[in-house]
Scaffold this motif. Structure first.
Motif, PDB file in Angstrom:
ATOM      1  N   PHE A   9       1.765  12.008  -7.548  1.00 52.40           N
ATOM      2  CA  PHE A   9       1.495  10.649  -7.099  1.00 52.40           C
ATOM      3  C   PHE A   9       2.781   9.956  -6.692  1.00 52.40           C
TER       4      PHE A   9
ATOM      5  N   ASP B 285       6.382  -5.798 -11.398  1.00 53.19           N
ATOM      6  CA  ASP B 285       4.963  -5.725 -11.096  1.00 53.19           C
ATOM      7  C   ASP B 285       4.403  -4.403 -11.613  1.00 53.19           C
ATOM      8  N   GLY B 286       3.078  -4.269 -11.592  1.00 53.21           N
ATOM      9  CA  GLY B 286       2.492  -2.982 -11.916  1.00 53.21           C
ATOM     10  C   GLY B 286       2.784  -1.971 -10.823  1.00 53.21           C
ATOM     11  N   LEU B 287       2.765  -0.708 -11.161  1.00 46.52           N
ATOM     12  CA  LEU B 287       2.947   0.338 -10.169  1.00 46.52           C
ATOM     13  C   LEU B 287       1.764   0.360  -9.201  1.00 46.52           C
TER      14      LEU B 287
ATOM     15  N   GLU C 272       1.145  -9.710 -16.703  1.00 43.04           N
ATOM     16  CA  GLU C 272       0.679  -9.552 -15.326  1.00 43.04           C
ATOM     17  C   GLU C 272      -0.694  -8.897 -15.370  1.00 43.04           C
TER      18      GLU C 272
ATOM     19  N   PHE D 246       0.017   2.968  -6.753  1.00 42.39           N
ATOM     20  CA  PHE D 246       0.001   4.413  -6.545  1.00 42.39           C
ATOM     21  C   PHE D 246      -0.677   4.788  -5.235  1.00 42.39           C
ATOM     22  N   GLY D 247      -0.314   5.946  -4.715  1.00 42.73           N
ATOM     23  CA  GLY D 247      -1.078   6.593  -3.667  1.00 42.73           C
ATOM     24  C   GLY D 247      -2.230   7.384  -4.277  1.00 42.73           C
ATOM     25  N   LYS D 248      -3.016   8.034  -3.430  1.00 46.34           N
ATOM     26  CA  LYS D 248      -4.183   8.768  -3.917  1.00 46.34           C
ATOM     27  C   LYS D 248      -3.834  10.128  -4.493  1.00 46.34           C
TER      28      LYS D 248
ATOM     29  N   THR E 103       0.847  -1.195   0.000  1.00 46.70           N
ATOM     30  CA  THR E 103       0.000   0.000   0.000  1.00 46.70           C
ATOM     31  C   THR E 103       0.876   1.236   0.000  1.00 46.70           C
ATOM     32  N   VAL E 104       0.352   2.291  -0.594  1.00 45.16           N
ATOM     33  CA  VAL E 104       1.033   3.585  -0.626  1.00 45.16           C
ATOM     34  C   VAL E 104       0.052   4.622  -0.101  1.00 45.16           C
TER      35      VAL E 104
ATOM     36  N   TYR F 274      -3.947   1.287 -16.866  1.00 42.84           N
ATOM     37  CA  TYR F 274      -4.278   1.666 -15.497  1.00 42.84           C
ATOM     38  C   TYR F 274      -5.626   2.369 -15.545  1.00 42.84           C
TER      39      TYR F 274
ATOM     40  N   TYR G 103       0.792  -1.161 -20.867  1.00 41.01           N
ATOM     41  CA  TYR G 103       0.043  -1.240 -19.609  1.00 41.01           C
ATOM     42  C   TYR G 103      -1.280  -0.483 -19.737  1.00 41.01           C
TER      43      TYR G 103
ATOM     44  N   PHE H 278       8.751   5.912  -6.718  1.00 42.06           N
ATOM     45  CA  PHE H 278       8.670   6.926  -7.762  1.00 42.06           C
ATOM     46  C   PHE H 278       7.757   8.058  -7.316  1.00 42.06           C
TER      47      PHE H 278
ATOM     48  N   TYR I 230      12.805  -3.049  -4.194  1.00 42.95           N
ATOM     49  CA  TYR I 230      11.708  -2.316  -4.798  1.00 42.95           C
ATOM     50  C   TYR I 230      12.193  -0.942  -5.207  1.00 42.95           C
ATOM     51  N   TYR I 231      11.385  -0.259  -5.973  1.00 39.90           N
ATOM     52  CA  TYR I 231      11.658   1.105  -6.375  1.00 39.90           C
ATOM     53  C   TYR I 231      10.487   1.983  -5.962  1.00 39.90           C
TER      54      TYR I 231
ATOM     55  N   TYR J 130       5.379  10.657  -9.557  1.00 39.08           N
ATOM     56  CA  TYR J 130       4.874  11.056 -10.849  1.00 39.08           C
ATOM     57  C   TYR J 130       4.061  12.327 -10.673  1.00 39.08           C
TER      58      TYR J 130
ATOM     59  N   ARG K  99       7.035  -0.005  -6.811  1.00 41.81           N
ATOM     60  CA  ARG K  99       7.075  -1.107  -7.758  1.00 41.81           C
ATOM     61  C   ARG K  99       8.054  -2.168  -7.268  1.00 41.81           C
ATOM     62  N   THR K 100       7.653  -3.439  -7.374  1.00 41.44           N
ATOM     63  CA  THR K 100       8.538  -4.520  -6.983  1.00 41.44           C
ATOM     64  C   THR K 100       8.448  -5.627  -8.025  1.00 41.44           C
TER      65      THR K 100
ATOM     66  N   LEU L  42      12.532  -3.083 -13.472  1.00 44.93           N
ATOM     67  CA  LEU L  42      11.887  -2.546 -12.274  1.00 44.93           C
ATOM     68  C   LEU L  42      11.982  -1.036 -12.168  1.00 44.93           C
ATOM     69  N   ASN L  43      13.111  -0.465 -12.564  1.00 47.63           N
ATOM     70  CA  ASN L  43      13.329   0.950 -12.296  1.00 47.63           C
ATOM     71  C   ASN L  43      12.989   1.858 -13.460  1.00 47.63           C
TER      72      ASN L  43
ATOM     73  N   PHE M  49      -3.510  -0.361 -11.174  1.00 45.77           N
ATOM     74  CA  PHE M  49      -2.955  -1.179 -12.245  1.00 45.77           C
ATOM     75  C   PHE M  49      -4.003  -2.192 -12.709  1.00 45.77           C
TER      76      PHE M  49
ATOM     77  N   GLN N  49     -10.295   8.393  -6.412  1.00 43.47           N
ATOM     78  CA  GLN N  49      -9.599   7.232  -5.870  1.00 43.47           C
ATOM     79  C   GLN N  49      -8.211   7.093  -6.481  1.00 43.47           C
ATOM     80  N   LYS N  50      -7.527   6.055  -6.082  1.00 41.00           N
ATOM     81  CA  LYS N  50      -6.158   5.841  -6.536  1.00 41.00           C
ATOM     82  C   LYS N  50      -6.109   5.415  -7.992  1.00 41.00           C
ATOM     83  N   VAL N  51      -4.980   5.658  -8.611  1.00 38.52           N
ATOM     84  CA  VAL N  51      -4.687   5.059  -9.909  1.00 38.52           C
ATOM     85  C   VAL N  51      -4.372   3.582  -9.660  1.00 38.52           C
TER      86      VAL N  51
END
Lengths: 118, 115
Positions: free
Chosen positions: A91, A104-106, B56, A108-110, A3-4, B35, B33, A35, A32-33, A37, A95-96, B100-101, B45, B41-43
């Protein structure tokens, strides 16, 4: 599950001042990374800055820097010398690797709506 | 800088109808991708796609959804039998290598309204 959390729905700062946007995350992963945005009114999300969990040194991109506190699972964004063009939704994202070893997919926070006051 | 293009910018549909959202990723990118962001609400995936197959997907991406790369340039999201709760902004993104990055390049989104 990861969770973010961005606890500030909106922030306001005077032009040329400095502002810090907060982000915390929850994960049991070690690699993990993170970000940040930016989403301006054009709606197109643009990468601002990124940080690898293994790196202790905080990332910096011109006027943008992060304060990464891994133990506290905190990843705040500092914007120095704020400009009118910085006004946007920001935002935080995580990502891991997935179970297959791919990215994995990103997550995001709200978001935080940043207002720049002239 | 190259851009991801999404069409249409707004789509209105009746509940139960099928919609196709279209995206043109950046030409040399290999990973694609979708999203979505429900208002306030949140973005979230939905799915990632590589080498003509899903790599995925999230729990949201159920049998109602499908993705396709029908030709060398387009990447589509199909939503069958739309529901009111499918109303959201849908973002397409692409990236070079799926590591990943890496930086994801996002389109400007399609606002889907289901009536």
């Amino acid at each position: 599950a990861q969770t973010v959390t961005q606890s500030q729905p909106e922030m306001s700062v005077q032009e040329a001042e400095t502002v810090t946007l907060s982000c915390t995350y929850d994960t049991s992963e070690s690699d993990y990374y993170l970000f940040w945005y930016k989403q301006p009114p054009s709606r197109q999300m643009i990468l601002v800055i990124r940080q690898e969990a293994y790196k202790q040194q905080n990332a910096t991109e011109n006027r943008f820097s992060v304060n990464f506190q891994k133990a506290a699972k905190s990843f705040s964004l500092k914007i120095s010398d704020s400009q009118l063009g910085d006004a946007a939704m920001y935002f935080c994202a995580y990502r891991t690797l997935n179970s297959g070893g791919g990215a994995d997919g990103l997550t995001f926070g709200k978001g935080t709506h940043l207002i720049i006051q002239p | 800088e190259p851009e991801v293009t999404q069409t249409p910018s707004h789509q209105v549909t009746q509940m139960g109808q099928e919609v196709i959202l279209r995206c043109v990723p950046i030409s040399n990118h290999l990973y694609f991708y979708w999203y979505r962001q429900i208002l306030g609400q949140k973005v979230e995936f939905l799915v990632s796609f590589y080498n003509n197959e899903i790599s995925e997907k999230s729990e949201i991406f159920d049998d109602q959804f499908s993705v396709e790369r029908p030709d060398g340039s387009n990447f589509t999201l199909k939503i069958r039998s739309t529901k009111l709760e499918d109303s959201a902004m849908y973002f397409c993104a692409s990236s070079e290598s799926g590591v990943l990055n890496e930086k994801l390049f996002f389109g400007s989104g399609t606002q889907l309204s289901v009536l």
